[in-house]
Structures are given as structure tokens and as C-alpha cells.
Design a protein around this motif. Sequence first.
Motif, PDB file in Angstrom:
ATOM      1  N   LEU A  69      -3.357   0.946   9.824  1.00 50.08           N
ATOM      2  CA  LEU A  69      -2.516   1.541   8.348  1.00 50.08           C
ATOM      3  C   LEU A  69      -1.717   2.717   8.581  1.00 50.08           C
ATOM      4  N   VAL A  70      -2.643   3.637   8.527  1.00 49.80           N
ATOM      5  CA  VAL A  70      -2.449   4.769   8.642  1.00 49.80           C
ATOM      6  C   VAL A  70      -1.104   5.473   8.851  1.00 49.80           C
ATOM      7  N   PRO A  71      -1.142   5.588  10.322  1.00 46.68           N
ATOM      8  CA  PRO A  71       0.299   5.969  10.803  1.00 46.68           C
ATOM      9  C   PRO A  71       1.967   4.647  10.152  1.00 46.68           C
ATOM     10  N   ALA A  72       1.380   3.225  10.514  1.00 49.38           N
ATOM     11  CA  ALA A  72       1.964   2.299   9.025  1.00 49.38           C
ATOM     12  C   ALA A  72       2.986   2.957   8.218  1.00 49.38           C
ATOM     13  N   VAL A  73       1.766   3.663   6.685  1.00 51.19           N
ATOM     14  CA  VAL A  73       2.002   4.091   5.693  1.00 51.19           C
ATOM     15  C   VAL A  73       2.624   5.117   6.034  1.00 51.19           C
ATOM     16  N   ARG A  74       1.994   5.923   6.787  1.00 55.51           N
ATOM     17  CA  ARG A  74       3.320   7.310   6.791  1.00 55.51           C
ATOM     18  C   ARG A  74       4.334   6.942   7.433  1.00 55.51           C
ATOM     19  N   ARG A 106      10.793   8.997   1.996  1.00 54.13           N
ATOM     20  CA  ARG A 106      11.115   8.472   0.738  1.00 54.13           C
ATOM     21  C   ARG A 106       9.989   9.473  -0.618  1.00 54.13           C
ATOM     22  N   ILE A 107       9.165  10.118  -0.399  1.00 50.23           N
ATOM     23  CA  ILE A 107       9.548  11.061  -1.231  1.00 50.23           C
ATOM     24  C   ILE A 107       9.432  12.478  -1.348  1.00 50.23           C
ATOM     25  N   PRO A 108       8.879  13.179  -2.264  1.00 46.17           N
ATOM     26  CA  PRO A 108       8.817  14.812  -1.457  1.00 46.17           C
ATOM     27  C   PRO A 108       8.380  15.389  -0.743  1.00 46.17           C
ATOM     28  N   LEU A 109       7.351  14.934  -1.135  1.00 44.16           N
ATOM     29  CA  LEU A 109       6.023  15.533  -0.486  1.00 44.16           C
ATOM     30  C   LEU A 109       5.296  15.010  -0.207  1.00 44.16           C
ATOM     31  N   LEU A 110       5.335  14.265   1.292  1.00 46.13           N
ATOM     32  CA  LEU A 110       4.515  13.190   1.729  1.00 46.13           C
ATOM     33  C   LEU A 110       2.674  14.099   2.511  1.00 46.13           C
ATOM     34  N   PRO A 111       1.463  13.321   1.536  1.00 47.15           N
ATOM     35  CA  PRO A 111       0.274  13.843   1.525  1.00 47.15           C
ATOM     36  C   PRO A 111      -0.193  13.376   3.069  1.00 47.15           C
ATOM     37  N   LEU A 158       0.360  -1.409   0.062  1.00 44.71           N
ATOM     38  CA  LEU A 158      -0.105  -0.034  -0.214  1.00 44.71           C
ATOM     39  C   LEU A 158       0.840   1.112   0.048  1.00 44.71           C
ATOM     40  N   SER A 159       1.929   1.254   0.872  1.00 42.24           N
ATOM     41  CA  SER A 159       2.639   2.220   0.421  1.00 42.24           C
ATOM     42  C   SER A 159       3.657   2.886  -0.520  1.00 42.24           C
ATOM     43  N   LEU A 160       3.451   1.761  -1.095  1.00 40.18           N
ATOM     44  CA  LEU A 160       4.479   2.080  -3.263  1.00 40.18           C
ATOM     45  C   LEU A 160       3.601   2.195  -3.401  1.00 40.18           C
ATOM     46  N   THR A 161       2.151   1.542  -2.737  1.00 42.25           N
ATOM     47  CA  THR A 161       1.222   2.494  -4.162  1.00 42.25           C
ATOM     48  C   THR A 161       0.570   3.502  -4.028  1.00 42.25           C
ATOM     49  N   ILE A 162       0.337   4.403  -2.413  1.00 43.81           N
ATOM     50  CA  ILE A 162       0.096   5.257  -2.617  1.00 43.81           C
ATOM     51  C   ILE A 162       1.244   6.649  -2.582  1.00 43.81           C
ATOM     52  N   GLY A 163       2.882   5.849  -2.208  1.00 41.80           N
ATOM     53  CA  GLY A 163       3.572   6.813  -2.405  1.00 41.80           C
ATOM     54  C   GLY A 163       4.416   7.020  -4.246  1.00 41.80           C
ATOM     55  N   ASN A 164       3.916   6.485  -4.911  1.00 46.56           N
ATOM     56  CA  ASN A 164       3.950   6.303  -6.125  1.00 46.56           C
ATOM     57  C   ASN A 164       2.944   7.551  -6.584  1.00 46.56           C
ATOM     58  N   ALA A 165       1.522   7.256  -6.295  1.00 50.23           N
ATOM     59  CA  ALA A 165       0.710   8.158  -7.102  1.00 50.23           C
ATOM     60  C   ALA A 165       0.660   9.414  -6.567  1.00 50.23           C
ATOM     61  N   ALA A 166       1.618   9.438  -5.084  1.00 50.78           N
ATOM     62  CA  ALA A 166       1.527  10.789  -4.805  1.00 50.78           C
ATOM     63  C   ALA A 166       2.545  11.998  -5.258  1.00 50.78           C
ATOM     64  N   THR A 167       3.603  11.063  -5.300  1.00 52.96           N
ATOM     65  CA  THR A 167       4.566  12.333  -6.515  1.00 52.96           C
ATOM     66  C   THR A 167       3.916  12.094  -7.856  1.00 52.96           C
ATOM     67  N   LEU A 170       1.121  12.605  -8.303  1.00 53.61           N
ATOM     68  CA  LEU A 170      -0.757  13.842  -8.564  1.00 53.61           C
ATOM     69  C   LEU A 170      -0.460  14.896  -7.392  1.00 53.61           C
ATOM     70  N   ASN A 171       0.726  14.723  -6.149  1.00 51.30           N
ATOM     71  CA  ASN A 171       0.573  15.847  -5.542  1.00 51.30           C
ATOM     72  C   ASN A 171      -0.683  16.182  -4.664  1.00 51.30           C
ATOM     73  N   PRO A 172      -1.707  15.082  -4.559  1.00 51.08           N
ATOM     74  CA  PRO A 172      -2.729  15.447  -3.630  1.00 51.08           C
ATOM     75  C   PRO A 172      -1.786  15.934  -2.306  1.00 51.08           C
ATOM     76  N   GLU A 173      -3.383  16.640  -1.945  1.00 50.08           N
ATOM     77  CA  GLU A 173      -2.740  17.423  -0.417  1.00 50.08           C
ATOM     78  C   GLU A 173      -3.259  15.824   1.005  1.00 50.08           C
ATOM     79  N   LEU A 174      -4.281  15.160  -0.158  1.00 54.58           N
ATOM     80  CA  LEU A 174      -5.055  13.989   0.893  1.00 54.58           C
ATOM     81  C   LEU A 174      -5.150  13.140   0.700  1.00 54.58           C
ATOM     82  N   VAL A 175      -5.021  11.773   1.221  1.00 57.50           N
ATOM     83  CA  VAL A 175      -5.283  10.460   1.229  1.00 57.50           C
ATOM     84  C   VAL A 175      -5.904   9.948   2.240  1.00 57.50           C
ATOM     85  N   VAL A 176      -7.330   9.357   1.512  1.00 60.90           N
ATOM     86  CA  VAL A 176      -8.339   8.406   2.700  1.00 60.90           C
ATOM     87  C   VAL A 176      -8.495   7.350   2.691  1.00 60.90           C
ATOM     88  N   LEU A 177      -8.160   7.200   3.423  1.00 61.05           N
ATOM     89  CA  LEU A 177      -8.699   5.171   3.473  1.00 61.05           C
ATOM     90  C   LEU A 177      -9.829   4.673   3.454  1.00 61.05           C
TER      91      LEU A 177
END
Length: 407
Positions: free
Chosen positions: A360-365, A371-376, A330-339, A341-348
Motif C-alpha cells: 500500500l505505502v509505495p502505491a499510495v505515494r 496531486r497535492i501540494p505537500l505530500l507527507p 485510500l489515496s483519495l482519502t489520504i490526499g484530502n486529509a493531507a491537504t 491537515l498538512n501532517p508530516e507523517l501518515v502511518v498505516l
Amino acid sequence: MSTGMPAYDESGDRSRRPTATNRTAAQVNTTALLDRLRTAGPQSLSALVQHTGLSTATVNRLVDRLIDEGLVLEAGRAAPTGGRPARLVGFNARARSVLALDIGSSKIAGAVTDLEARVVRRRRSAIVPGDDARPALYFFEALADLAASLVKDAATGPAPVRAVAVSVPGVVRRDTGRVEFAPSLQWYDLPLGALLEERLGLPVRVANDVNLLALAELRHGAARGRRDVLTIALGTGVGASLVLGGGLYAGSGGAAGEIGYTLLGRESLSTPWPGFGDLESRVGTAGMLARMRERTDALPDGFGPEDFLGLARSGDEAATAVLAEVVDDLSLTIGNAATLLNPELVVLGGGFGRAAADLLVPAVRRRLQGRIPLLPAITGAELEEAQLIGAAELAIDLAAAAPSPPT
């Protein structure tokens, strides 16, 4: 979805509605006024003029018509500020009702709501096609019967149903309401919107379930006030929805967000994915349970996602290891998508995503930090029955702009 009003995916940002000067102007401008009254409460006519950018004459004319139709009520006078107190008008949420339908792989939920998405009556059916030779037709007939019964019930009250919206777990053509691909229902190229309109005699919109989850969270839940949001639904399958610039992005064919087909490694390129995609085969509930079976010799009969979460919370070694693998994927997926699209928020969200958000939320953070420039920001969805609420909102947009039937 063939109506004259702006599609829901173009109007997720309710802070200001677009206006128009062509033949749809009155309808679009009516929607702008009603949205302002819904979200901001009673307003003076001058405040409506200022917010919408419409002329005073247009606002006066539309408000008078809406009062005649019962959608707007006189709401007294504003507090005096030295001159004559301004006339206030407010939205009448009980003037009309809508029908929201949410379809899952084995259930149908339906609710009649007012124009604030408050439930007036509801019904739910479990679907067991059994030995029926045409399960797709069986499922549609069950949906149509439930919808018709709710419409009939509402007709006995003061506000009959004026519009219908349906949440579907699949790819939907937003302009026609045609379900192109919903494998859990065995629906392929099904003109669901047209079939329901014919059966119910009402305008119908059909939308992907994760898009409606995102719409509900945008208007009522975790994404309120946000303009760039990635919503990921984790359940039997895995889907996503993109809100970009305040509006839902559906893609050229309405299939944006099929994130369950994300390819996670070189080995993924050598495997066809005709059903579940690579990501959802790993982090969907079926994939998680398959991982558990690989690590545990004997799982009890009926072992499901809730049992898995219970073991993970208790520190069970196998469940903890599987959850760590899910977090990584899940972190790989969110990280690639965030890089990208640069969303301000990810909702699970979704059944599993919402239930497991505290894990999941604290673990993915932690996995993505540095690992990515801007963590949403990452958070869990807030709303129960989010798809049903989103469908109600979609139907409300249609019903509020439609003219009253002749009496």
C-alpha cells in the motif's frame, strides 16, 4: 476518564510536560518529573529543574517523596566536572504495575505491565456469544472476568495493579469513559469506565482503539519524534487518529478520526451509512472480499484477508485489480486529509494495514505524487499489539501520578 492528571490526548509530546500552579500542581509536576526520568534515564536534580522549569525546592521535595514511594531510585553520582559530583536519580519501572485491555469484535487481550509497558503476565480470550440474548452484557462480563483474574494474579507479586486502561473499537467519551457507539460489540451508551471501576476497585480509563494505536506508535514506534501525524487503521473497519502539535486531537465529542465514514463520490450522498461508512465499505476487509467475490466466481470457504494478500502478491488478476481500487480509494482519502491537515507523517496500521503496508505505502505515494501540494511521509506501523501497548501507556500515566496507598 475522570482523573485529575492531564489526559493522554494532551500529552503526546513527552519532550516537555506542562506544569501548573493550582491545586493539581503537585500531581502535574510529579508527572513531568517522572516522564523526564522515563524517557531520558537517570538525571541530576539540576537537570530536572532545567527541563521542567520547576523551582529547585519543588524538585527536591517531589523527588524525595517519589523516593519514599519507590517510584524513583538513587542512581549514583554524575561524572565529576571540577566540583562535587551531582546526585543522580532514576525511574523505577517495577515499582507499580498496570493492566491493559484490548477489545476486538471476537476477542479480549489483557496484559499486566510494569511502568515501561513491559509485559509481566498476559491472558487472551476468544468471545463467542452464541445464543445469548444479551450479547453486550455477555461481552462485558467476559471482559470483567478476565480483568479481575489478571488483577488477582498480579496481587500475589511485588507490584499489584494500580490502574487500568481499555482499548475499545468505538466512540468513547474521554472525560467519562462512556462508550457511546461500538457496533461490533453491540455497546451503545455503556458506562464502561464506571462499571469496571466498581468491579475492580481501581481507576480505569477507556479510549478508542485507533487513538491508542497512535499513542503507542508515537511513544514507541513509527511516529517517535513527530508532532503532526495521521494514523489510519485498516481492518474489518477503518479508523483514524490525529496527533496535532504533539498531542492527540479527539474532537469536541471524542469522535474525531471516524474516517471510515469519508464520502468518496456524489453517489455516496444518496446512500445512508448506519453501519459501515462509505470508505470502510470499500477498503475494509469485508469490502475488499466483497469486491473479490464480484470478480471471482468461486472463492474457497474461509477465504480471508491473508488469502487475498497472498493472491495479490502472486499477481492474481482479480486480487491485483481489487488492490488497485483499494489504493485509489485510500489515496483519495489520504490526499484530502493531507491537504486539510498538512501532517508530516501518515502511518498505516491495523491488522490489514500493517500486513499490507509494503504494497500500500509505495502505491499510495505514486498515486499522490504531484496531486497535492505537500505530500507527507507515509509508512507502515511498527508495533505488534499496538492497541495493548497504547492502553498500557494510558494506564501508566494514571498509575505513575497516583499517590501510593497507605501501608
